[in-house]
Scaffold this motif. Structure first.
Motif, PDB file in Angstrom:
ATOM      1  N   ARG A 225       0.819  -1.211   0.000  1.00 33.59           N
ATOM      2  CA  ARG A 225       0.000   0.000   0.000  1.00 33.59           C
ATOM      3  C   ARG A 225       0.857   1.267   0.000  1.00 33.59           C
ATOM      4  N   GLY A 226       2.082   1.136   0.354  1.00 30.71           N
ATOM      5  CA  GLY A 226       2.973   2.294   0.408  1.00 30.71           C
ATOM      6  C   GLY A 226       4.108   2.033   1.373  1.00 30.71           C
ATOM      7  N   ASP A 227       5.300   2.486   0.998  1.00 31.67           N
ATOM      8  CA  ASP A 227       6.424   2.326   1.914  1.00 31.67           C
ATOM      9  C   ASP A 227       6.591   3.603   2.739  1.00 31.67           C
ATOM     10  N   TYR A 228       7.763   3.796   3.330  1.00 28.57           N
ATOM     11  CA  TYR A 228       7.974   4.991   4.149  1.00 28.57           C
ATOM     12  C   TYR A 228       8.074   6.224   3.249  1.00 28.57           C
ATOM     13  N   PRO A 229       7.288   7.266   3.502  1.00 27.89           N
ATOM     14  CA  PRO A 229       7.324   8.458   2.643  1.00 27.89           C
ATOM     15  C   PRO A 229       8.636   9.230   2.834  1.00 27.89           C
TER      16      PRO A 229
ATOM     17  N   PHE B 114       2.398   2.749   9.850  1.00 28.94           N
ATOM     18  CA  PHE B 114       1.698   2.084  10.948  1.00 28.94           C
ATOM     19  C   PHE B 114       0.179   2.206  10.780  1.00 28.94           C
ATOM     20  N   SER B 115      -0.282   3.348  10.291  1.00 28.77           N
ATOM     21  CA  SER B 115      -1.728   3.564  10.129  1.00 28.77           C
ATOM     22  C   SER B 115      -2.315   2.599   9.118  1.00 28.77           C
ATOM     23  N   GLN B 116      -1.654   2.442   7.975  1.00 32.28           N
ATOM     24  CA  GLN B 116      -2.201   1.557   6.944  1.00 32.28           C
ATOM     25  C   GLN B 116      -2.191   0.097   7.393  1.00 32.28           C
ATOM     26  N   VAL B 117      -1.205  -0.269   8.204  1.00 30.60           N
ATOM     27  CA  VAL B 117      -1.154  -1.648   8.690  1.00 30.60           C
ATOM     28  C   VAL B 117      -2.271  -1.915   9.687  1.00 30.60           C
ATOM     29  N   LEU B 118      -2.445  -1.017  10.639  1.00 37.26           N
ATOM     30  CA  LEU B 118      -3.500  -1.184  11.636  1.00 37.26           C
ATOM     31  C   LEU B 118      -4.879  -1.224  10.990  1.00 37.26           C
ATOM     32  N   ALA B 119      -5.064  -0.456   9.929  1.00 38.89           N
ATOM     33  CA  ALA B 119      -6.375  -0.351   9.292  1.00 38.89           C
ATOM     34  C   ALA B 119      -6.702  -1.555   8.414  1.00 38.89           C
ATOM     35  N   HIS B 120      -5.701  -2.178   7.806  1.00 38.71           N
ATOM     36  CA  HIS B 120      -5.993  -3.137   6.738  1.00 38.71           C
ATOM     37  C   HIS B 120      -5.434  -4.545   6.928  1.00 38.71           C
ATOM     38  N   TYR B 121      -4.641  -4.773   7.976  1.00 35.73           N
ATOM     39  CA  TYR B 121      -3.975  -6.075   8.084  1.00 35.73           C
ATOM     40  C   TYR B 121      -4.160  -6.671   9.486  1.00 35.73           C
TER      41      TYR B 121
ATOM     42  N   LEU C 130       1.390  20.062   7.723  1.00 35.44           N
ATOM     43  CA  LEU C 130       0.107  19.395   7.564  1.00 35.44           C
ATOM     44  C   LEU C 130       0.093  18.437   6.380  1.00 35.44           C
ATOM     45  N   ALA C 131       1.176  18.432   5.596  1.00 35.10           N
ATOM     46  CA  ALA C 131       1.261  17.465   4.505  1.00 35.10           C
ATOM     47  C   ALA C 131       1.238  16.040   5.042  1.00 35.10           C
ATOM     48  N   LEU C 132       1.660  15.873   6.300  1.00 37.56           N
ATOM     49  CA  LEU C 132       1.624  14.547   6.906  1.00 37.56           C
ATOM     50  C   LEU C 132       0.198  14.008   6.968  1.00 37.56           C
ATOM     51  N   VAL C 133      -0.762  14.903   7.223  1.00 39.67           N
ATOM     52  CA  VAL C 133      -2.164  14.473   7.292  1.00 39.67           C
ATOM     53  C   VAL C 133      -2.602  13.875   5.959  1.00 39.67           C
ATOM     54  N   ASP C 134      -2.283  14.569   4.874  1.00 42.21           N
ATOM     55  CA  ASP C 134      -2.665  14.072   3.553  1.00 42.21           C
ATOM     56  C   ASP C 134      -1.959  12.765   3.221  1.00 42.21           C
ATOM     57  N   GLU C 135      -0.728  12.620   3.704  1.00 36.66           N
ATOM     58  CA  GLU C 135       0.008  11.374   3.452  1.00 36.66           C
ATOM     59  C   GLU C 135      -0.639  10.212   4.201  1.00 36.66           C
ATOM     60  N   VAL C 136      -0.970  10.434   5.464  1.00 36.44           N
ATOM     61  CA  VAL C 136      -1.600   9.376   6.260  1.00 36.44           C
ATOM     62  C   VAL C 136      -2.924   8.940   5.637  1.00 36.44           C
ATOM     63  N   PHE C 137      -3.716   9.922   5.184  1.00 40.21           N
ATOM     64  CA  PHE C 137      -5.063   9.627   4.700  1.00 40.21           C
ATOM     65  C   PHE C 137      -5.154   9.546   3.177  1.00 40.21           C
ATOM     66  N   SER C 138      -4.040   9.359   2.516  1.00 44.85           N
ATOM     67  CA  SER C 138      -4.095   9.169   1.071  1.00 44.85           C
ATOM     68  C   SER C 138      -4.903   7.914   0.768  1.00 44.85           C
ATOM     69  N   PRO C 139      -5.727   7.925  -0.277  1.00 46.06           N
ATOM     70  CA  PRO C 139      -6.585   6.761  -0.587  1.00 46.06           C
ATOM     71  C   PRO C 139      -5.802   5.477  -0.778  1.00 46.06           C
ATOM     72  N   GLN C 140      -4.559   5.586  -1.219  1.00 41.82           N
ATOM     73  CA  GLN C 140      -3.747   4.379  -1.386  1.00 41.82           C
ATOM     74  C   GLN C 140      -3.469   3.713  -0.048  1.00 41.82           C
ATOM     75  N   ARG C 141      -3.324   4.541   0.997  1.00 37.44           N
ATOM     76  CA  ARG C 141      -2.990   4.000   2.322  1.00 37.44           C
ATOM     77  C   ARG C 141      -4.230   3.642   3.132  1.00 37.44           C
TER      78      ARG C 141
END
Length: 304
Positions: free
Chosen positions: A175-179, A191-198, A229-240
């Motif tokens: 879903r995405g590596d480290y930005p 960590f967010s994408q892992v907790l949400a999807h795995y 605040l770009a971190l917010v968009d990175e965390v919540f990107s649809p890919q993640r």
């Protein structure tokens, strides 16, 4: 799993950590079993004696680990290089100034064998503070619902995640590596994408010994401000994160603004602090009910 490949790859990214890197490497080698694990050290373009420290370790432990050097790109790029170099199914990213806790590798292997579907093992850690005091952290039981897991991590801060105290299956990085555009908080999107999807499991014992440092407030804030605040968009990107998790974005934006406000305030950057507080207010007026933040904001605007 390919029987000829290790189950776990421990990756140690190092940038100007010549003094502490040997301690980190030795903590892994003391418990390394070549049949189930490998160690990779990545020199992220260090300008100190780190290359010499690595050479000395290779001489002392011939064939004990792999080492490579790359141009400096930050912790995220070093970890991503580790993902590409690793042969193991699961990856542990140990910071060069920390240690693998005694017995951690054996405990990890046993846990993964018992929970073969897990895609992130969340362990505890011991923290050694700058004053020498030691504190232990044991992760709590994870919420069953994926949304609750993500909320507990991002917003409620009910549990903490640390790279050295987690093992992640390589599948989670699809879903995405480290930005690599971030020099701080770059692990939050992963960590967010892992907790949400795995599937995730808890191993209630220390996997790492983490050494805390009194870094300069200005130095810390410079990295956080660059990400902003770009971190917010990175965390919540649809890919993640899928659509069902987007309901948390607004609240996380407010929390990120207040975190940056506090950091800017402590670092003495009044202009940045004011702007972050204004932005938080635009998203949620209830920010004013937080007396601690409001008191700091009043001091800024009153010039005291």
């Amino acid at each position: 799993m390919n029987p000829s490949e290790p189950l776990i790859s421990i990756v140690i990214p190092a940038y100007n950590y010549a003094l502490t890197l040997p301690r980190a490497v030795e903590s892994v080698l003391l418990q390394l079993d070549d049949s189930v694990a490998e160690l990779i050290v990545i020199d992220d373009g260090s300008s100190d004696e780190t290359p010499h420290a690595i050479e000395a370790l290779l001489v002392r432990h011939p064939g004990g680990f792999r080492a490579l050097r790359k141009e400096n790109g930050g912790a995220a790029s070093a970890r991503n290089r580790g993902i590409r170099e690793a042969r193991g199914e699961y990856l542990v990213f140990l910071d060069a100034d920390d240690e693998m806790a005694p017995g951690a590798l054996e405990a990890l292997v046993q846990h993964i064998v018992q929970h073969p579907k897990t895609r992130m093992v969340i362990g505890g850690h011991d923290a050694i503070l700058s004053n020498g005091r030691r504190r232990s952290y044991t992760p709590p039981v994870l919420p069953g619902a994926r949304l609750d897991r993500l909320r507990g991590y991002l917003l409620d801060k009910r549990f903490a995640l640390s790279n050295g105290a987690c093992a992640m299956h390589r599948d989670v990085f699809s879903r995405g590596d480290y930005p690599e555009g971030f020099r701080s908080a770059e692990d939050i999107p992963v960590f967010s994408q892992v907790l949400a999807h795995y599937p995730c499991t808890v191993l209630a014992r220390p996997l790492a010994v983490i050494h805390k440092h009194d870094d300069s407030l200005r130095h810390q804030f410079s990295h956080a401000k660059a990400g902003g605040l770009a971190l917010v968009d990175e965390v919540f990107s649809p890919q993640r994160l899928d659509e069902e998790f987007q309901i948390l974005k607004r609240e996380f934006t407010v929390q990120r603004c207040l975190s940056l406000f506090r950091s800017a305030y402590l670092a003495g950057d009044a202009a940045a602090a004011k702007e972050y507080f204004r932005t938080a207010l635009r998203y949620d007026r209830r920010v004013l009910l937080n007396i601690s933040y409001t008191r700091k904001a009043l001091r800024l605007w009153l010039g005291s």
